[in-house]
Design a protein around this motif. Structure first.
Motif, short mmCIF file in Angstrom:
data_model
loop_
_atom_site.label_atom_id
_atom_site.label_comp_id
_atom_site.label_asym_id
_atom_site.label_seq_id
_atom_site.Cartn_x
_atom_site.Cartn_y
_atom_site.Cartn_z
N ASP A 1 -31.76 -126.67 87.10
CA ASP A 1 -30.45 -127.30 87.00
C ASP A 1 -30.62 -128.80 86.80
N GLY A 2 -29.85 -129.35 85.89
CA GLY A 2 -29.90 -130.79 85.63
C GLY A 2 -30.92 -131.18 84.57
N GLU A 3 -31.80 -130.26 84.19
CA GLU A 3 -32.80 -130.54 83.14
C GLU A 3 -32.16 -130.31 81.77
N GLU B 1 -38.82 -121.55 87.82
CA GLU B 1 -38.01 -122.67 87.33
C GLU B 1 -38.93 -123.68 86.67
N VAL B 2 -38.55 -124.14 85.50
CA VAL B 2 -39.36 -125.08 84.73
C VAL B 2 -38.56 -126.35 84.45
N THR B 3 -39.29 -127.40 84.16
CA THR B 3 -38.67 -128.67 83.78
C THR B 3 -38.88 -128.88 82.28
N ALA B 4 -38.22 -129.86 81.73
CA ALA B 4 -38.38 -130.17 80.32
C ALA B 4 -39.84 -130.53 80.01
N ASP C 1 -30.21 -120.40 75.82
CA ASP C 1 -29.40 -120.42 77.04
C ASP C 1 -30.14 -120.95 78.27
N GLY C 2 -31.30 -121.59 78.04
CA GLY C 2 -32.03 -122.20 79.14
C GLY C 2 -32.89 -121.24 79.95
#
Length: 70
Positions: A62-64, A11-14, A46-47
């Motif tokens: 999720d939420g990023e 999982e990665v963040t922006a 698609d993220g």
């Protein structure tokens, strides 16, 4: 490594992204023995994206939200 072992999901963040939705694999946290040629993956559709070499799936947390261009 077991043949039944599933590929990793990261999982990665922006903040982990380079430019607009792009990151690379192998990532800096992977051990040296697992290195392969650098591949740039685009998460802007698609993220998520999957490395064609090692099968690691990179998914936006999720939420990023992806950064938008100028």
């Amino acid at each position: 490594m077991s043949e039944t072992q599933a590929a990793a999901t990261v999982e990665v963040t922006a903040k982990d992204l380079q430019g607009e939705g792009v990151l690379f694999c192998p990532n800096p946290r992977m051990p040296l023995w697992s290195n392969h040629p650098r591949v740039f993956l685009n998460l802007s559709q698609d993220g998520q994206g999957k490395c064609p070499y090692c099968g690691t799936v990179y998914k936006l947390k999720d939420g990023e939200h992806l950064p938008h261009g100028h």
